[in-house]
Design an enzyme around this catalytic site. Structure first.
Site, mmCIF file in Angstrom:
data_model
loop_
_atom_site.group_PDB
_atom_site.id
_atom_site.type_symbol
_atom_site.label_atom_id
_atom_site.label_comp_id
_atom_site.label_asym_id
_atom_site.label_seq_id
_atom_site.Cartn_x
_atom_site.Cartn_y
_atom_site.Cartn_z
ATOM 1 N N ASP A 51 44.058 -11.894 -18.335
ATOM 2 C CA ASP A 51 43.996 -10.735 -17.551
ATOM 3 C C ASP A 51 44.467 -10.958 -16.043
ATOM 4 O OD1 ASP A 51 42.509 -9.246 -19.372
ATOM 5 O OD2 ASP A 51 40.828 -10.554 -19.079
ATOM 6 N N TYR A 73 39.744 -22.756 -22.340
ATOM 7 C CA TYR A 73 39.800 -22.075 -20.673
ATOM 8 C C TYR A 73 38.924 -23.112 -20.080
ATOM 9 C CZ TYR A 73 42.070 -17.723 -22.239
ATOM 10 O OH TYR A 73 42.868 -16.584 -22.445
#
Length: 244
Positions: A52, A110
């Site tokens: 994002d 992540y």
């Protein structure tokens, strides 16, 4: 036709995420334009993860097909000489025709970074979520471990976003402190949008004593986004690696 995979790192601060969007600067668009200028034909690149806006990457993997005969090292050098300084090609590899950066991925890792000191640093501002109050990493780690396994992660999805299934498999999750930094690591076979950031925001409530570990478990089992914590800022999130 050659199928080439690139491992890419980038600072996502100035970009509107990975995916091409009309009239906006994105990682995919920037990479695609530079690759096309080198191979001298139109291409379509595929990313292993759709990060994002504001999210960074140590190891994003992309692939594209080309008729160009350019050597891999020359491709690396050429791209790094043309790309802006906040995007770098780490390596280039030739793959078989069936390889796809997204669909061939086995898991993605992540890392969310928190700077846990009284005052923020101007040198870390773009890459951390600054939390001035002391956080309990022990409690955060206990809560994080609860997300390992196969669960419905509706409580940690983006609000008002629909999924046919919000079930995902988390292979590994934990929280560690290194000096003034706290790192939240999550490896999964797939993620919902904002899932890591929403987990991170809820773990901060646990670390600050505003939510218990059992309360975190209740949030996970509730499948209700309204019970979870805030969405952590994008700037602290890094795509560390995609495994194949």
């Amino acid at each position: 036709m050659r199928n080439i995979a690139l491992v890419v790192s980038y600072d996502g601060t100035l970009y509107h995420g990975w995916q091409c969007q009309p009239h906006l600067t994105t990682i995919q668009q920037t990479l695609q334009e530079k690759i096309e200028s080198i191979v001298n034909h139109k291409i379509k690149i595929y990313g292993g993860a759709r990060t994002d806006s504001g999210v960074h990457a140590f190891g994003q993997t992309v692939n594209f097909t080309t008729t160009s005969t350019i050597g891999l090292k020359n491709l690396e050098r050429g791209l790094n000489s043309q790309l802006p300084s906040d995007i770098r090609i780490k390596s280039a590899h030739e793959k078989d025709e069936g390889f796809h950066a997204r669909y061939s991925a086995k898991s993605k890792i992540y890392v969310y970074t928190i700077l846990n000191v009284q005052y923020n640093s101007p040198f870390y501002e773009r890459y951390v979520w600054h939390i001035p109050c002391e956080l309990s990493v022990v409690d955060m780690n206990l809560a994080a471990r609860l997300v390992a396994g196969i669960h419905d992660f509706s409580a940690f999805k983006k609000k008002n976003e629909f999924y046919q299934s919000a079930v995902r498999e988390v292979l590994k999750a934990g929280v560690k402190r290194r000096g003034d930094f706290i790192y939240i690591l999550i490896e999964a076979t797939g993620f919902l949008r904002y899932m890591v950031r929403n987990i991170a925001g809820t773990l901060v409530l646990v670390g600050s004593g505003k939510m218990t570990v059992d309360g975190f478990k209740d949030v996970l089992e509730s499948k209700d986004r309204n019970m979870a914590g805030p969405t952590a800022p994008a700037k602290g999130l890094f795509l560390r690696e995609i495994k194949y």
